[in-house]
Design a protein around this motif. Structure first.
Motif, PDB file in Angstrom:
ATOM      1  N   GLN A 272       0.543  -1.081  -0.042  1.00  0.00           N
ATOM      2  CA  GLN A 272      -0.015  -0.012  -0.010  1.00  0.00           C
ATOM      3  C   GLN A 272       0.995   1.200  -0.109  1.00  0.00           C
ATOM      4  OE1 GLN A 272      -2.556   0.426   3.406  1.00  0.00           O
ATOM      5  NE2 GLN A 272      -3.339   2.442   2.725  1.00  0.00           N
ATOM      6  N   ASN A 300       2.882   0.638   3.379  1.00  0.00           N
ATOM      7  CA  ASN A 300       2.876  -0.496   4.387  1.00  0.00           C
ATOM      8  C   ASN A 300       2.279  -1.691   3.568  1.00  0.00           C
ATOM      9  OD1 ASN A 300       3.040   1.764   6.218  1.00  0.00           O
ATOM     10  ND2 ASN A 300       0.863   2.030   6.008  1.00  0.00           N
ATOM     11  N   SER A 302      -0.375  -4.252   3.168  1.00  0.00           N
ATOM     12  CA  SER A 302      -1.829  -4.159   3.295  1.00  0.00           C
ATOM     13  C   SER A 302      -2.218  -5.434   3.385  1.00  0.00           C
ATOM     14  CB  SER A 302      -2.343  -3.435   2.109  1.00  0.00           C
ATOM     15  OG  SER A 302      -3.946  -3.352   2.482  1.00  0.00           O
ATOM     16  N   GLU A 303      -1.812  -6.491   2.903  1.00  0.00           N
ATOM     17  CA  GLU A 303      -2.290  -7.968   2.894  1.00  0.00           C
ATOM     18  C   GLU A 303      -1.298  -8.712   2.492  1.00  0.00           C
ATOM     19  OE1 GLU A 303      -6.010  -9.990   0.229  1.00  0.00           O
ATOM     20  OE2 GLU A 303      -5.565  -7.949   0.024  1.00  0.00           O
ATOM     21  N   SER A 387       5.216  -0.356   7.713  1.00  0.00           N
ATOM     22  CA  SER A 387       4.543  -0.926   8.709  1.00  0.00           C
ATOM     23  C   SER A 387       3.922  -2.342   8.277  1.00  0.00           C
ATOM     24  CB  SER A 387       3.388   0.195   9.088  1.00  0.00           C
ATOM     25  OG  SER A 387       2.323  -0.605   9.942  1.00  0.00           O
ATOM     26  N   ILE A 388       3.668  -3.137   9.101  1.00  0.00           N
ATOM     27  CA  ILE A 388       3.118  -4.347   8.523  1.00  0.00           C
ATOM     28  C   ILE A 388       1.700  -4.732   8.968  1.00  0.00           C
ATOM     29  CG2 ILE A 388       5.435  -5.538   8.370  1.00  0.00           C
ATOM     30  CD1 ILE A 388       4.919  -6.899  11.089  1.00  0.00           C
ATOM     31  N   GLY A 389       1.075  -3.602   9.785  1.00  0.00           N
ATOM     32  CA  GLY A 389      -0.092  -3.631  10.157  1.00  0.00           C
ATOM     33  C   GLY A 389      -0.212  -4.163  11.742  1.00  0.00           C
ATOM     34  N   THR A 390      -1.439  -4.632  11.969  1.00  0.00           N
ATOM     35  CA  THR A 390      -1.593  -4.770  13.342  1.00  0.00           C
ATOM     36  C   THR A 390      -1.347  -6.209  13.777  1.00  0.00           C
ATOM     37  OG1 THR A 390      -4.130  -5.418  12.898  1.00  0.00           O
ATOM     38  CG2 THR A 390      -3.557  -2.938  13.532  1.00  0.00           C
ATOM     39  N   ASP A 392       1.719  -9.432  12.717  1.00  0.00           N
ATOM     40  CA  ASP A 392       2.844  -9.793  12.233  1.00  0.00           C
ATOM     41  C   ASP A 392       2.685 -10.761  11.226  1.00  0.00           C
ATOM     42  OD1 ASP A 392       2.653 -12.005  14.070  1.00  0.00           O
ATOM     43  OD2 ASP A 392       3.911 -11.073  15.460  1.00  0.00           O
TER      44      ASP A 392
END
Length: 400
Positions: A272, A300, A302-303, A387-390, A392
């Motif tokens: 993203q 980041n 995103s998926e 960022s890799i999101g909320t 890991d």
């Protein structure tokens, strides 16, 4: 006495500047127009279509259930003539000061848009911050006839959709009148405009009526699709999705988007883009022009649809490297396709050469289309994952 005379003079001067609005226009005498369509007819006249607000239907809950906008059309040898001839049908004068969108039919775009745009740049009471788009494969009039959901007024839908799409999806570009004219008159950059289509299913009469927005699955929809390539003021072709995205990246117009990228051991992840900037430098090497592009992207994850341990730094490094290689390959291919197929410098390579070496540009600009076709483009892509999101690692692995 002297003081009184001075005050009297000041009062007279003050009254001269508060004499009232000599050119006032009452709202009930104006047809507020938020969208205009321009087409060329078979008898070589301009067909102007105005999407006018029906004030009784947009003022709170007092509507009578009729359409929130009314369509008026008229033909003329000039755009000015067509606008004035609308008064043959409309009880109010067309008032385009709040224009949101100008739609140009594809046939007119191929013939040239420079002449009809003169009015829009010259008219003193018209703002220049409206968007300009091209009706892809159809007339502009048919675009403005389609009723829309969520937004009562179709012109607002067209404006808001393009504004949002250009911010979150790099396949479109919101171009205003000033930007378009600047690119048209530039010696080192050619313009593009976003294309718009109307997808009409079933009975056209029903699809273009108010019943269209009363159904969950609307039979008539408006959507933006691809970028139109211009040589000066004439449409010469259309960019596909990858080419359109490459254009927004190269010209630093990409704000945010998502990119599907392969994982090291199969599967894919989604990158993203959160910010993007391209540094373009021109140079003369061995007597020939050359372009360097330095693309810097931050984003980041995103998926994730692949087996990978995102807690490891080397995994993030791998994904960044794959994104960089994939993007570089896509950009090089798209740029080469534009060079060979359209021979039209929409990226502004000529401007970069002009900035780098004005003397060399004086010799190159006369035949820049030929030089553009063969100019080498060196691309460097630097993609960073912030960022890799909320979470890991993908929870799908635990399901196995």
């Amino acid at each position: 006495m002297k003081r009184s005379f001075t005050m009297f003079i000041i009062l007279i001067v003050f009254l001269l500047f508060t004499a009232g609005c000599w050119n006032r226009r009452e709202l009930n005498e104006l047809a507020v127009t938020l969208a205009i369509g321009l087409d060329k007819t078979s008898d070589d006249q301009y067909l102007l279509t105005a999407q006018v607000v029906n004030p009784g239907e947009v003022a709170g809950d007092r509507g009578a259930g009729s359409s929130p906008v009314i369509i008026y059309s008229a033909k003329g040898k000039t755009v000015s003539e067509a606008i004035r001839k609308i008064t043959d049908e409309s009880p109010r004068r067309i008032y385009p000061s709040h224009l949101r969108v100008l739609v140009i039919g594809e046939s007119l775009a191929k013939e040239g848009i420079g002449k009809p745009l003169d009015l829009f740049s010259r008219e003193w009471d018209m703002r220049s911050d409206f968007y300009i788009v091209v009706a892809k494969g159809m007339d502009a009039k048919n675009i403005l006839k389609v009723p829309t959901a969520l937004e009562k007024i179709p012109a607002n839908k067209l404006f808001n959709t393009l504004s949002l799409s250009s911010k979150v999806w790099s396949g479109t570009s919101a171009i205003t009148l000033d930007e378009l004219i600047t690119d048209m008159v530039s010696e080192g950059k050619q313009p593009v405009l976003t294309g718009i289509q109307a997808d009409i299913k079933g009975d056209e009469e029903t699809s273009l009526s108010k019943q269209n927005v009363e159904r969950i699955d609307m039979p008539a929809r408006l959507s933006y699709n691809g970028l139109a390539v211009f040589d000066k003021d004439k449409l010469v072709g259309w960019l596909n999705e990858k080419q359109s995205q490459t254009y927004t990246v190269v010209t630093s117009k990409e704000k945010s988007t998502v990119v599907d990228v392969s994982c090291p051991k199969g599967g894919k992840f989604v990158y993203q883009v959160m910010s993007s900037n391209t540094e373009m430098k021109g140079k003369i090497k061995n007597g020939k022009p050359e372009i360097d592009l330095n693309v810097h992207v931050e984003g980041n994850i995103s998926e994730v649809e692949c087996p990978i341990d995102l807690t490891k730094t080397e995994s993030i490094d791998q994904l960044e490297e794959i994104y960089e290689k994939t993007s570089k390959k896509v950009f090089k291919k798209a740029i080469k396709q534009v060079q060979e197929e359209y021979k039209t410098d929409i990226f502004g390579f000529g401007e970069a050469i002009h900035r780098a070496d004005p003397q060399a540009w004086k010799k190159l600009k006369k035949d820049w289309a030929k030089h553009f076709e063969n100019v080498p483009v060196n691309i460097r892509v630097q993609g960073e994952i912030r960022s890799i999101g909320t979470i890991d690692n993908p929870f799908q692995e635990k399901l196995k």
